[in-house]
Design an enzyme around this catalytic site. Structure first.
Site, PDB file in Angstrom:
ATOM      1  N   LEU A 239       4.331   7.881  -0.591  1.00 36.25           N
ATOM      2  CA  LEU A 239       2.935   8.190  -0.906  1.00 36.25           C
ATOM      3  C   LEU A 239       2.059   7.330  -0.002  1.00 36.25           C
ATOM      4  O   LEU A 239       1.791   6.170  -0.289  1.00 36.25           O
ATOM      5  CB  LEU A 239       2.663   7.916  -2.385  1.00 36.25           C
ATOM      6  CG  LEU A 239       1.374   8.479  -2.976  1.00 36.25           C
ATOM      7  CD1 LEU A 239       1.220   9.964  -2.676  1.00 36.25           C
ATOM      8  CD2 LEU A 239       1.335   8.253  -4.476  1.00 36.25           C
ATOM      9  N   HIS A 240       1.595   7.934   1.100  1.00 37.78           N
ATOM     10  CA  HIS A 240       0.971   7.157   2.171  1.00 37.78           C
ATOM     11  C   HIS A 240      -0.475   6.731   1.871  1.00 37.78           C
ATOM     12  O   HIS A 240      -0.786   5.554   1.726  1.00 37.78           O
ATOM     13  CB  HIS A 240       0.993   7.969   3.471  1.00 37.78           C
ATOM     14  CG  HIS A 240       2.337   8.478   3.850  1.00 37.78           C
ATOM     15  ND1 HIS A 240       3.336   7.674   4.356  1.00 37.78           N
ATOM     16  CD2 HIS A 240       2.866   9.736   3.809  1.00 37.78           C
ATOM     17  CE1 HIS A 240       4.419   8.392   4.606  1.00 37.78           C
ATOM     18  NE2 HIS A 240       4.157   9.648   4.286  1.00 37.78           N
ATOM     19  N   ASP A 241      -1.379   7.710   1.823  1.00 34.42           N
ATOM     20  CA  ASP A 241      -2.811   7.424   1.865  1.00 34.42           C
ATOM     21  C   ASP A 241      -3.355   6.609   0.688  1.00 34.42           C
ATOM     22  O   ASP A 241      -4.269   5.793   0.884  1.00 34.42           O
ATOM     23  CB  ASP A 241      -3.600   8.732   1.996  1.00 34.42           C
ATOM     24  CG  ASP A 241      -3.361   9.420   3.330  1.00 34.42           C
ATOM     25  OD1 ASP A 241      -2.960   8.734   4.289  1.00 34.42           O
ATOM     26  OD2 ASP A 241      -3.562  10.644   3.417  1.00 34.42           O
TER      27      ASP A 241
END
Length: 310
Positions: A239-241
């Protein structure tokens, strides 16, 4: 303390959507002035519609400004294989009712950053085209920026090529403009975000919120990122952002250090690679804070707790 003035520049995208929800769930910490969109994970029409849908889901009237539909010098590359055809695979979201402003995202950035009574924090979650164009058109906006916190780049390997992370690779020339602009810059790259994976237990915690936001978030995450799991051997989708928003909320969950950051724009094999020197010199001083670790359990506790407030 007053809420931090904030602008989110993004290309929703499932993880962008979760990041927006986390920011919207934190009104005591953020005064979200607007959301600007750029082509990236999906084309501009979809990233703009998706940002508006997320604000509508959260019942927050934050204006969304459409920005650049393509990179500075290259053709657009998108990521429907990760995010689905609409960019928000797995969630049925209502159509937004708030009108779309006619002002272009770049004009909005310039206006806000040249007239603000207090410096503004910029969160960048997609290709850096909008910010680069704003800096080229009006370099004076740098004076109105408190800091830029970007999700992009990597210390190690990439996720779109062996060398490059997607956001930087889509528009490496824009990234080079931003990195070399002398801004107070923080980079949160794949080395960090691949530590933050949506395990079945964490997904169930979001589902158990029992709210439309919790259900939508869980639905999107259930369909998101399986290709990354296979490519990178992760335990679950990363889960990057939202890591960027979590960093602003809880910097104690992260560790990092100053580095000298550069972006490769010439080579064909390493196009878009972020090259970070952890040992800056007087001739090449540090120009970014590069985050290296995150407390993933603390991150998901924060995310689930905040989304439960929407």
């Amino acid at each position: 303390m007053l809420p931090r003035p904030l602008i989110i520049d993004c290309d929703p995208g499932v993880d962008d959507a979760i990041a927006i929800l986390l920011a919207l769930a934190s009104p005591a910490e953020f005064n979200l002035l607007g959301i600007t969109t750029v082509a990236g994970n999906v084309p501009l029409a979809l990233t703009t519609a998706n940002a508006r849908r997320i604000c509508h889901l959260a019942q927050r009237g934050v204006p969304v400004y459409a920005g650049c539909p393509r990179p500075l010098l290259r053709s657009l590359i998108t990521a429907e294989d990760i995010h689905g055809a609409t960019g928000l695979q797995g969630a049925e979201l209502p159509e937004p009712t708030l009108p779309l402003p006619v002002q272009h995202a770049v004009a909005f950035l310039i206006e806000q950053l040249t007239t603000a009574s207090a410096p503004i924090t910029l969160v960048t979650l997609g290709p850096l085209t909008n910010l680069a164009v704003a800096l080229i058109q009006c370099p004076e906006i740098a004076q109105g920026i408190d800091r830029v916190v970007m999700m992009g780049g990597a210390l190690g390997g990439g996720n779109i090529t062996p060398a490059a992370e997607f956001n930087i690779y889509v528009d490496p020339h824009a990234a080079k403009v931003v990195v070399e602009a002398g801004l107070p810059l923080t980079m949160i790259g794949l080395d960090v975000t691949h530590q933050v994976v949506t395990t079945p237990e964490r997904l169930r915690a979001l589902e158990s919120l029992g709210t439309p936001v919790g259900q939508a978030a869980a639905g999107m995450l259930r369909h998101y990122g399986q290709l990354d799991v296979e490519r990178h051997g992760l335990a679950a989708p990363p889960l990057h952002d939202p890591c960027v928003i979590a960093y602003l909320l809880r910097p104690d969950l992260f560790t990092g250090r100053p580095m000298r950051l550069a972006v490769e724009t010439e080579g064909s094999l390493c196009l878009g690679r972020t090259v970070a020197n952890a040992y800056p010199t007087a001739a090449a001083p540090a120009n970014a804070r590069v985050i290296e670790t995150v407390d993933a359990e603390g991150f998901y506790t924060l995310l689930t707790e905040r989304l439960g407030k929407l």
